[in-house]
Design a protein around this motif. Structure first.
Motif, PDB file in Angstrom:
ATOM      1  N   LEU A   1      47.191  11.503 -17.865  1.00  0.00           N
ATOM      2  CA  LEU A   1      47.463  12.609 -18.784  1.00  0.00           C
ATOM      3  C   LEU A   1      48.943  12.661 -19.163  1.00  0.00           C
ATOM      4  CD1 LEU A   1      46.075  15.034 -20.171  1.00  0.00           C
ATOM      5  CD2 LEU A   1      46.707  16.415 -18.180  1.00  0.00           C
ATOM      6  N   TYR A   2      49.802  12.340 -18.214  1.00  0.00           N
ATOM      7  CA  TYR A   2      51.237  12.474 -18.446  1.00  0.00           C
ATOM      8  C   TYR A   2      51.941  11.116 -18.594  1.00  0.00           C
ATOM      9  CZ  TYR A   2      51.040  17.464 -17.824  1.00  0.00           C
ATOM     10  OH  TYR A   2      50.768  18.803 -18.013  1.00  0.00           O
ATOM     11  N   TYR A   3      51.165  10.104 -18.911  1.00  0.00           N
ATOM     12  CA  TYR A   3      51.760   8.787 -19.128  1.00  0.00           C
ATOM     13  C   TYR A   3      52.809   8.829 -20.224  1.00  0.00           C
ATOM     14  CZ  TYR A   3      52.267   4.128 -21.088  1.00  0.00           C
ATOM     15  OH  TYR A   3      52.797   2.967 -21.600  1.00  0.00           O
ATOM     16  N   SER A   4      52.493   9.523 -21.313  1.00  0.00           N
ATOM     17  CA  SER A   4      53.418   9.565 -22.456  1.00  0.00           C
ATOM     18  C   SER A   4      54.738  10.225 -22.091  1.00  0.00           C
ATOM     19  CB  SER A   4      52.776  10.314 -23.627  1.00  0.00           C
ATOM     20  OG  SER A   4      52.424  11.636 -23.234  1.00  0.00           O
ATOM     21  N   LEU A   5      54.739  11.110 -21.084  1.00  0.00           N
ATOM     22  CA  LEU A   5      55.990  11.738 -20.637  1.00  0.00           C
ATOM     23  C   LEU A   5      56.713  10.858 -19.627  1.00  0.00           C
ATOM     24  CD1 LEU A   5      57.892  14.215 -20.598  1.00  0.00           C
ATOM     25  CD2 LEU A   5      56.480  15.115 -18.731  1.00  0.00           C
ATOM     26  N   LEU A   6      55.946  10.224 -18.754  1.00  0.00           N
ATOM     27  CA  LEU A   6      56.566   9.442 -17.687  1.00  0.00           C
ATOM     28  C   LEU A   6      57.296   8.204 -18.203  1.00  0.00           C
ATOM     29  CD1 LEU A   6      53.902   9.641 -14.833  1.00  0.00           C
ATOM     30  CD2 LEU A   6      56.176  10.674 -14.881  1.00  0.00           C
ATOM     31  N   ILE A   7      56.907   7.723 -19.377  1.00  0.00           N
ATOM     32  CA  ILE A   7      57.631   6.560 -19.906  1.00  0.00           C
ATOM     33  C   ILE A   7      59.063   6.923 -20.273  1.00  0.00           C
ATOM     34  CG2 ILE A   7      55.527   5.461 -20.732  1.00  0.00           C
ATOM     35  CD1 ILE A   7      56.281   6.335 -23.559  1.00  0.00           C
ATOM     36  N   PHE A   8      59.350   8.226 -20.369  1.00  0.00           N
ATOM     37  CA  PHE A   8      60.726   8.656 -20.623  1.00  0.00           C
ATOM     38  C   PHE A   8      61.501   8.855 -19.318  1.00  0.00           C
ATOM     39  CE2 PHE A   8      58.598   9.766 -24.544  1.00  0.00           C
ATOM     40  CZ  PHE A   8      59.544   9.434 -25.513  1.00  0.00           C
ATOM     41  N   HIS A   9      60.849   8.629 -18.184  1.00  0.00           N
ATOM     42  CA  HIS A   9      61.536   8.721 -16.895  1.00  0.00           C
ATOM     43  C   HIS A   9      62.621   7.648 -16.848  1.00  0.00           C
ATOM     44  CE1 HIS A   9      62.411   9.047 -12.693  1.00  0.00           C
ATOM     45  NE2 HIS A   9      61.384   9.832 -12.422  1.00  0.00           N
ATOM     46  N   PRO A  10      63.871   8.031 -16.650  1.00  0.00           N
ATOM     47  CA  PRO A  10      64.940   7.020 -16.692  1.00  0.00           C
ATOM     48  C   PRO A  10      64.837   5.992 -15.568  1.00  0.00           C
ATOM     49  CG  PRO A  10      65.787   9.112 -15.877  1.00  0.00           C
ATOM     50  CD  PRO A  10      64.390   9.379 -16.358  1.00  0.00           C
ATOM     51  N   LEU A  11      64.104   6.332 -14.500  1.00  0.00           N
ATOM     52  CA  LEU A  11      63.992   5.435 -13.351  1.00  0.00           C
ATOM     53  C   LEU A  11      62.525   5.222 -12.997  1.00  0.00           C
ATOM     54  CD1 LEU A  11      66.833   7.067 -11.200  1.00  0.00           C
ATOM     55  CD2 LEU A  11      67.044   5.155 -12.787  1.00  0.00           C
ATOM     56  N   ARG A  12      61.722   4.962 -14.013  1.00  0.00           N
ATOM     57  CA  ARG A  12      60.283   4.847 -13.750  1.00  0.00           C
ATOM     58  C   ARG A  12      59.950   3.591 -12.957  1.00  0.00           C
ATOM     59  NH1 ARG A  12      57.354   2.826 -19.334  1.00  0.00           N
ATOM     60  NH2 ARG A  12      59.176   2.009 -20.399  1.00  0.00           N
ATOM     61  N   PHE A  13      60.727   2.536 -13.115  1.00  0.00           N
ATOM     62  CA  PHE A  13      60.495   1.323 -12.330  1.00  0.00           C
ATOM     63  C   PHE A  13      60.690   1.624 -10.849  1.00  0.00           C
ATOM     64  CE2 PHE A  13      61.577  -2.682 -10.355  1.00  0.00           C
ATOM     65  CZ  PHE A  13      60.713  -3.579 -10.949  1.00  0.00           C
ATOM     66  N   THR A  14      61.747   2.349 -10.540  1.00  0.00           N
ATOM     67  CA  THR A  14      62.008   2.725  -9.158  1.00  0.00           C
ATOM     68  C   THR A  14      60.915   3.632  -8.628  1.00  0.00           C
ATOM     69  OG1 THR A  14      64.393   2.546  -9.540  1.00  0.00           O
ATOM     70  CG2 THR A  14      63.686   3.814  -7.626  1.00  0.00           C
ATOM     71  N   PHE A  15      60.428   4.528  -9.472  1.00  0.00           N
ATOM     72  CA  PHE A  15      59.339   5.418  -9.064  1.00  0.00           C
ATOM     73  C   PHE A  15      58.102   4.621  -8.655  1.00  0.00           C
ATOM     74  CE2 PHE A  15      55.373   7.158 -10.991  1.00  0.00           C
ATOM     75  CZ  PHE A  15      55.044   8.048  -9.977  1.00  0.00           C
ATOM     76  N   VAL A  16      57.745   3.620  -9.435  1.00  0.00           N
ATOM     77  CA  VAL A  16      56.561   2.816  -9.132  1.00  0.00           C
ATOM     78  C   VAL A  16      56.759   2.048  -7.836  1.00  0.00           C
ATOM     79  CG1 VAL A  16      55.180   0.844  -9.902  1.00  0.00           C
ATOM     80  CG2 VAL A  16      55.831   2.634 -11.529  1.00  0.00           C
ATOM     81  N   ARG A  17      57.910   1.426  -7.689  1.00  0.00           N
ATOM     82  CA  ARG A  17      58.178   0.649  -6.475  1.00  0.00           C
ATOM     83  C   ARG A  17      58.130   1.535  -5.231  1.00  0.00           C
ATOM     84  NH1 ARG A  17      60.989   0.139  -1.776  1.00  0.00           N
ATOM     85  NH2 ARG A  17      61.886  -1.920  -1.411  1.00  0.00           N
TER      86      ARG A  17
END
Length: 1600
Positions: free
Chosen positions: A1140-1156
């Motif tokens: 649902l919030y994929y479109s917002l999370l792509i603006f996360h400046p550190l989304r790569f770190t979040f996934v890891r």
């Protein structure tokens, strides 16, 4: 020494002393010239008459001496006094008679005799003798009067004899009469006058004539050489005495002093005295010089001390002594023999200190943890952060060394030099942060200030960085000449080069000279383009460069060298008019004009064609700006862009004026400030288009530097609100040149204007830029902690200030992002004292962030472990929150154990609410009823109590009772706006607790949960959406922190599903288009402040937003909601929220770190479906995932990928993360010098290199294209980590595959090199014991061994790497260790299990029929560094596994090192000396790193002793008896490790072990056999048996 003189004076003046002296004179055959009137008038007995009798021709027989001496006892009050006087007299005679052989022999006899009956105590005599000798040896220099009379007379007598035997000696030498019995002087007493002296020639002072003679001899340069002869005689006699003394049982402190003096004498045996020229000495000196017999006796003393049967001194003391470094070793076999033995055993100690293939260990820059940062001191603990360094240089004992002096001392071409250059080359390719460069580089000597303090952790000198930069320049030129598209590489290199030059790390003149020399003496064809000219043009305007050129005495020559880099295109391609080609075509002209402006005298050396091109630039600019036309940056063709780039190098002022004109060209508009009725207005720039990244990237860095300062003036210091385009352009400049242009904004702006942050809107704008644009940049620079402290100051200042909601919530949101961006240990305050300045929300988030960091990355350093508990106490002191059991279940033990016993005060909070509820409801009724008086809000604010105000929202929610229209929202909004931000936060947390408690009560009364939740959600919607009374992000955080309530998370999910929120998210995403904001070149659209932020945050404030939005405030909150849902086993809901919030999370400046991090934090608890959904948060097209990864991650049923898959992962790390072995392209290279030393050169690989060419397209990206994680090396390493964590295979399967690859890596690569078909099946084994490198049996990795054990199809691996197979096999091991160190501890335990299994499967380790010699040989071959063994194709599985463990250890954080003992526990019980040696080889190199963590050091040391006890224990029964002498090297190493820990670094001559370590050793050695215990006798706290205890200042016991 003065104290010794005072205490010894009573001994010298004792009346019985004269009698003892006379007795010795008689037995020594020394003539007494006493006058008759000076003789005693009475004699007690015949013995006394004999003593005072006239001269005798022969002395009495020695056997009579003891009887005569015993007659003297009556003259002394007690035996102790007699002993003291006798020792002092004997010492004086030793000094006087050392050159007389018969007299020396008698003194030895007398000492033996007197010691046998107790008249001499060796433990007091020997130290006094050695002290006296030291004083005597130093008596010739000024200020050394001690023993001047006695020893100088010995020298004088020898000199006189020498001169008389040399008639050709200088006539100026006066022959002074000297008695063959030199005058005696009291030990340590000052020279006395003749009137003070008792009668008797033996106590007469030195005559003035003798002193004059000595002075004359010194003047003639005769005295010192002769004095050296006398010293030799004195040392010879002293050594004989000591040998005699060693026949007794001396105290350890005596043995220590003997050892110290003996080694000192040997080390300084050939010391030349100042002012003495050997060629000037008188003839006959060489004939009179004594033999080196004293040296041999001295060596006998040392051998007797270190003899293992007695172990008076551990042999380790010889290893750490300076004897091994003695200069001018004489041609003496005995001395050479002991030095050779010291070197042999020293090298064995050094091998235990260093890891296998340690020369390959080098920073990969694949993680954020480059260097430790300095933290405040914990009381009682030393600050040791400065010991950390990117690389270290091993000492002769294997100790890691670093520091400024060491860096300057490293010789060019040495192995250490090559290691340093390897690190620098890799850094120049991977671009670590400027902070790293500042820490490790030394300023060029020409730029250093006189008073500049040393840099403790700097390890790279100016010569090193200069050579590395030149090599990088040559590499880029080669790539350019090969027509590889590497313009981005040049841009990144120029940014770093500008930074290095601007900060004085490179000597500009030296760089130009060396580069010119390299080009002219090397490949003349390498310089085919103007890239070098362009590179120098970047820095030619820097002050440091201009000043250097102006002060250069060879200015013209230097200028000619700079001009020599100009390369003109003789046949320009008219069709190739790209901006880059135009810039390179005109750059020579720009630089020529600049040089001419600096020095007009070099006009004759300039190319007239270049000057003519300068006119073309000028004409083009005039044409562009003709009339009042303005440069149109939105419609620039390639030629215009190229010419504008050229202009930026030629005319800086017009260039940035053109940019500023463009950004301010749309004029300004007025906006209302405050209420509509107010006449207070503000001006705001109209929007235009920001400058594009392609345009900005080609401008000169110097111009960008100037332009960024000019933009700061307009943005932060101007009177007009800047346009978004201006701010975006400013941000893009900082992102394009992260090294050159970065500045810490709070520091920089307050320096320019101290009151700038108090200016309306400036703080808001700055925080918006930091929060939504520059957060990754600050993390890249390692400045996010410092920024967090700066923002915290703002928060602490305004959290109690009424009405400051917008600024406070923005600062708090930024602080949230900062806290979650820090993936290392951090403090909430720079000091560990006092309460935290964080808000309740930030305190809670800090705990979560620390939990994620510790669990996914470990605690990096020892200091962090010490600070953790004080930090948690500091946070908890101001926070009342308790975490649920489900949350605590996933916390790392270190945090969970500190929080699990924390009292839940929620019940007390509810009781407090119930007590205040009546009052609160009454107040809320008066304030919030629809008919309430609007003025009552002021009364409420001024008269209500703070403890009641915190319940305002709770009271309002109760009054609503599901009917929002039943209360006055206007009054509620008015009061909440007048609250301080801190009070609003308190209201939110209290309201959540009351709401959840109310639901529980209503359930008990029979209401349905669905109705209650519906009312609750509608009530919250009233607060959040209808009237925008409360911040949504804080409310959501408050709800998820109550996840132990069954309805809290249900409310959260219902709120996330609300249409109002979905519409906000949709509006936000549509207005931003793409998270890559630097790609948007259209005029930005400014959002309405009311729509973007809502009533509560805006209130009367009308300052326009730039990037801020309520939806953006949720970016750090959504990931925490996902965490909480997973903790509560709601994985399906978590998956739905992510979708649902994929479109917002792509603006996360550190989304790569979040996934890891989320994959690592919940490893083993995530279903495949959720893992796939988490991975979709990434921009898969830009992530270097393996091609086959998607099919394995979603496979059904789950399968483990083949070994080839993991080998490909490791190959990717070798090519992109592990530092290359040298500067050349990999296909051209031979083995790294440090890896081969004197070994034969490796075979060159004929394959094409991978990498500068193959990986360039995706590897060399600008920083702004790879802001998270920051560098391409980090991206590759973290991507490999994400792949491993996402696979459905178990940790044991993955680790087994990786270990299998490493154990058999070389045969696999050999076969792939030979083109062999890899077949399935088990590895073949032979029955031979590996007694030679080529006979390793199942443990040898020779070419005869099948590679099928790996299951790896490695046919193309060598060609894909560009390395030879020998090099690649070693680098694959390093890559595997690095990768495993990034994974959670579950993988580590599997690694220890798998490694121990492979080691224990080596049958020859437990083969009882083999001799110790055979087994030792096998182990030695098995544990050779793989980089060496690979050259002979003799790598072994054991060697590879140990090298893997060492690579793994070197990359582990400190906390995770505590589990390293697991592998030894799997290997125990150790049944053979071979297995024991392997266990030591695995763990020993860890001890230097653990030396600063005493608890873990002690545990590891105890473990090693226990391993030794398995073989050499009291109750152990090995199959083959082993003598203790077989483990001399291990004994030496353990002594060294204890000393290293005691010193806290490299062992010094005065290093002392810690008492705690000695206590531990004393206990654990009791497990060993007596013969082995004996060798550790000094590692205990008993001063009567240990030299370390006896000389330890805290253990020395003064005699009663």
């Amino acid at each position: 020494m003065d104290q010794n003189q005072r205490t010894s004076r009573p001994v010298q003046l004792h009346p019985g002393r004269i009698t003892i002296v006379d007795l010795f004179n008689i037995y020594l055959g020394r003539n007494s010239r006493q006058k008759s009137e000076d003789m005693p008038q009475e004699s007690a007995n015949k013995m006394l008459k004999r003593v005072t009798a006239p001269n005798r021709e022969l002395p009495p027989r020695n056997e009579q001496f003891l009887l005569d001496f015993e007659q003297l006892q009556g003259q002394f009050q007690d035996p102790e006094q007699l002993r003291t006087v006798t020792e002092s007299v004997l010492i004086a005679f030793v000094v006087q008679c050392c050159a007389h052989v018969p007299q020396s022999e008698f003194l030895l006899f007398a000492l033996r005799s007197l010691s046998s009956v107790g008249y001499i105590k060796w433990d007091s005599f020997i130290p006094s003798l050695l002290s006296t000798i030291s004083s005597a040896e130093g008596s010739s220099g000024p200020g050394s009067p001690t023993m001047a009379g006695s020893f100088s007379n010995v020298v004088g007598s020898m000199t006189t004899s020498l001169i008389s035997s040399n008639p050709n000696a200088s006539s100026s030498l006066v022959s002074t009469p000297a008695s063959p019995l030199p005058s005696m002087h009291g030990i340590g007493s000052p020279t006395q006058s003749t009137t003070d002296q008792p009668s008797g020639p033996s106590l007469s002072p030195v005559k003035p004539s003798e002193l004059a003679g000595l002075s004359q001899l010194s003047t003639a340069k005769v005295n010192q050489p002769v004095r050296a002869v006398a010293i030799g005689y004195l040392r010879q006699l002293a050594s004989k005495i000591i040998l005699t003394a060693l026949e007794s049982n001396l105290k350890p402190i005596t043995n220590a002093e003997i050892f110290s003096h003996m080694t000192n004498w040997l080390v300084n045996w050939g010391q030349r005295y100042p002012g003495v020229d050997e060629s000037d000495t008188i003839k006959g000196w060489k004939h009179e010089r004594p033999s080196l017999e004293w040296m041999h006796i001295c060596l006998n003393v040392i051998w007797k001390l270190v003899d293992e049967d007695r172990c008076l001194i551990p042999f380790y003391e010889l290893i750490r002594s300076g004897l091994q470094f003695v200069e001018n070793i004489p041609d003496d076999e005995s001395l050479f023999g002991i030095i050779l033995e010291i070197h042999r055993r020293r090298d064995m100690v050094a091998s235990h200190m260093q890891m296998l293939d340690q020369h390959l260990h080098c920073p990969s820059f694949g993680t954020h943890r480059f260097l430790s940062q300095t933290y405040p001191n914990v009381p009682g603990e030393p600050i040791t952060n400065l010991r950390y360094s990117p690389i270290t240089y091993p000492s002769v004992l294997g100790e890691p060394l670093h520091g400024e002096e060491l860096a300057f001392s490293i010789q060019r071409g040495s192995l250490d030099w090559e290691r340093a250059l390897r690190c620098l080359r890799h850094a120049l390719r991977t671009n670590p942060s400027p902070d790293w460069w500042r820490r490790v580089l030394l300023l060029a000597p020409c730029y250093r200030q006189q008073v500049q303090p040393p840099t403790p952790i700097a390890v790279f000198s100016q010569d090193m960085i200069c050579e590395a930069v030149i090599e990088r320049t040559i590499d880029l030129l080669k790539m350019t000449n090969s027509e590889i598209q590497c313009w981005q590489d040049w841009l990144m290199f120029a940014d770093l080069f500008f930074f290095l030059m601007k900060n004085g790390y490179i000597d500009f003149l030296e760089f130009v000279n060396k580069l010119a020399s390299r080009v002219t003496q090397g490949d003349h064809q390498i310089l085919r383009s103007n890239h070098v000219t362009w590179l120098l043009a970047q820095i030619i305007r820097l002050d440091i460069v201009i000043n250097t050129l102006n002060s250069d005495p060879k200015k013209v020559e230097t200028t000619r060298k700079i001009i020599s880099f100009h390369k003109e295109d003789k046949n320009p391609d008219a069709g190739n008019s790209s901006p880059q080609s135009l810039l390179l075509d005109f750059i020579s002209s720009s630089q020529s004009l600049r040089i001419w402006s600096l020095n007009s005298s070099i006009r004759e050396y300039l190319n007239s064609d270049q000057l003519q091109k300068g006119k073309q630039i000028d004409e083009w600019w005039k044409q562009v700006t003709k009339g009042e036309r303005m440069m149109d940056f939105m419609n620039m063709d390639d030629r215009s862009m190229g010419m504008f780039w050229v202009l930026s190098y030629t005319m800086v002022q017009p260039t940035y004026e053109a940019v500023m004109t463009w950004l301010t060209s749309s004029d300004v508009t007025e906006i209302l400030q405050g209420t509509v009725q107010s006449n207070d207005r503000m001006m705001m720039m109209r929007e235009t288009c920001p400058l594009s990244m392609p345009l900005l990237s080609g401008l000169s860095i110097y111009l960008c530097w100037k332009l960024s300062h000019q933009l700061e003036e307009g943005i932060f210091l101007g009177q007009v609100i800047p346009s978004i385009a201006m701010v975006e352009t400013y941000v893009r400049l900082l992102l394009i040149a992260p090294h050159s242009l970065f500045r810490s904004h709070f520091t920089n702006l307050t320096q320019r204007s101290p009151s700038i942050l108090s200016k309306p809107g400036v703080s808001l704008l700055l925080l918006e830029i930091l929060n939504y644009r520059l957060l990754p940049l600050y993390r890249y620079h390692g400045k996010n902690k410092a920024l967090m402290y700066d923002v915290t100051k703002i928060i602490s200042m305004i959290k109690g200030k009424r009405g400051e909601h917008r600024l406070f919530r923005l600062a708090e949101n930024l602080c949230m992002n900062l806290i979650l961006s820090i993936r290392d240990f951090f403090l909430v305050k720079k000091e560990l004292k006092g309460p935290t300045e964080f808000t309740e929300t930030l305190n809670r988030m800090t705990i979560i962030s620390l939990a994620i960091t510790i669990k996914t990355r470990g605690i990096a350093e020892v200091e962090h472990m010490l600070y953790l508990q004080p930090l948690l106490e500091q946070i908890m002191a101001t926070s009342q929150h308790t975490w649920s059991e489900k949350t605590l279940r996933y916390f790392p033990p270190l945090i969970r154990d500190s929080l699990i016993g924390r009292m839940d005060k929620r019940g007390q909070a509810i009781q407090a609410w119930q007590q205040a509820e009546t009052t609160v409801i009454n107040q809320c009724t008066q304030l919030l009823s629809p008919s309430a008086d609007p003025t009552y809000s002021l009364t409420y604010l001024s008269h209500s109590f703070p403890q009641h105000r915190q319940y305002l929202c709770a009271g309002a929610w109760v009054l609503m009772n599901g009917l929002p229209e039943s209360i006055s929202s206007a009054n509620l909004a008015r009061v909440l706006r007048e609250f301080s931000p801190e009070e609003v936060t308190s209201n939110i947390y209290t309201m959540v607790d009351v709401l959840l408690h109310h639901i529980q009560l209503e359930l008990q009364r029979g209401h349905t949960a669905q109705d209650l939740l519906s009312k609750a959600i509608s009530g919250i919607a009233f607060f959040i959406w209808t009237h925008e009374l409360l911040p949504l992000d804080i409310l959501l955080l408050a709800l998820i922190d109550r996840d132990d309530d069954p309805y809290a998370l249900r409310i959260v999910i219902s709120l996330l599903d609300r249409t109002e929120l979905q519409q906000r998210i949709k509006m936000f995403c549509s207005s931003r288009i793409t998270p890559e904001h630097w790609l948007n070149n259209q005029p930005p659209k400014r959002a309405d402040v009311q729509k973007a932020l809502g009533n509560h945050l805006v209130w009367k404030d009308r300052y326009p937003p730039f990037f801020d939005d309520i939806a953006a405030r949720l970016i750090p909150v959504i990931p925490l909601i996902i965490y909480r849902l997973i903790e509560n086993d709601a994985t399906d809901i978590a998956e739905r929220v992510l979708a649902l919030y994929y479109s917002l999370l792509i603006f996360h400046p550190l989304r790569f770190t979040f996934v890891r991090d989320i994959l690592a934090y919940f490893y083993g608890h995530l279903p495949t479906k959720l893992i796939v959904r988490i991975l979709k948060v990434l921009d898969i097209s830009k992530i270097p995932l393996s091609e086959s990864f998607p099919q394995y991650v979603s496979s059904n049923p789950p399968i483990c990928p083949p070994v080839d898959y993991f080998a490909t992962l490791l190959l990717g790390l070798v090519n992109n993360v592990i530092p290359p072995l040298n500067s050349k392209s990999k296909s051209e290279t031979v083995s790294e010098p440090s890896a081969i030393s004197s070994r034969p050169t490796m075979t060159k690989s004929q394959a094409s290199p991978p990498s500068a060419s193959a990986n360039n397209a995706e590897g060399q990206k600008a920083f702004y294209q790879n802001q998270d994680p920051g560098t391409y090396t980090q991206l590759v390493l973290e991507t490999a980590t994400i792949e491993i964590l996402s696979l459905p295979a178990t940790a044991s399967q993955i680790v087994a595959s990786l270990v299998q690859i490493v154990a058999n890596v070389q045969p696999s690569l050999i076969q792939s090199t030979n083109g062999l078909q890899v077949l399935s099946g088990a590895s073949s084994q032979t029955s031979g014991l590996p007694t030679s490198p080529s006979a390793g049996g199942s443990e040898s990795s020779g070419a005869n061994r099948s590679a099928s054990a790996t299951g790896m199809n490695a046919t193309s691996f060598v060609s894909r790497s560009g390395y030879s197979y020998q090099q690649l096999s070693c680098l694959m091991i390093q890559a595997c260790g690095l990768l495993l160190a990034q994974l959670p501890p579950e993988f580590h335990l599997q690694l220890y299990l798998e490694a121990s299994r492979i080691i224990k499967e080596c049958w020859w380790l437990t083969d009882g029929i083999r001799s110790i010699k055979e087994l030792d040989s096998a182990v030695s071959y098995a544990l050779v560094d793989p980089s060496w063994a690979s050259q002979d194709n003799t790598s072994t599985a054991i060697g590879n596994i140990v090298a893997l463990l060492h690579s793994f250890f070197s990359n582990l954080p400190h906390e995770w090192l505590e589990s390293t003992h697991t592998i030894i526990k799997h290997l125990r019980p150790v049944a053979s000396i071979g297995m024991m040696r392997i266990a030591f080889r695995i763990m020993s190199p860890l001890l230097p790193r653990l030396a600063f963590a005493r608890p873990l050091f002690m545990k590891t040391l105890a473990l090693l002793f226990n391993v030794m006890a398995d073989v050499f224990g009291k109750n152990s029964q090995p199959a083959t008896p082993v003598d203790a002498s077989e483990i001399k090297d291990l004994i030496d190493f353990l002594h060294h490790a204890v000393m290293y820990e005691g010193q806290g670094g490299p062992v010094q001559s005065n290093s002392k072990p810690k008492i705690e370590i000695l206590t531990l050793c004393g206990k654990v050695v009791e497990l060993l056999r007596p013969d082995v215990q004996h060798l550790f006798i000094h590692l205990q706290t008993d001063p009567n048996s240990s030299i370390y205890a006896a000389t330890h200042p805290k253990l020395v016991h003064n005699p009663a």
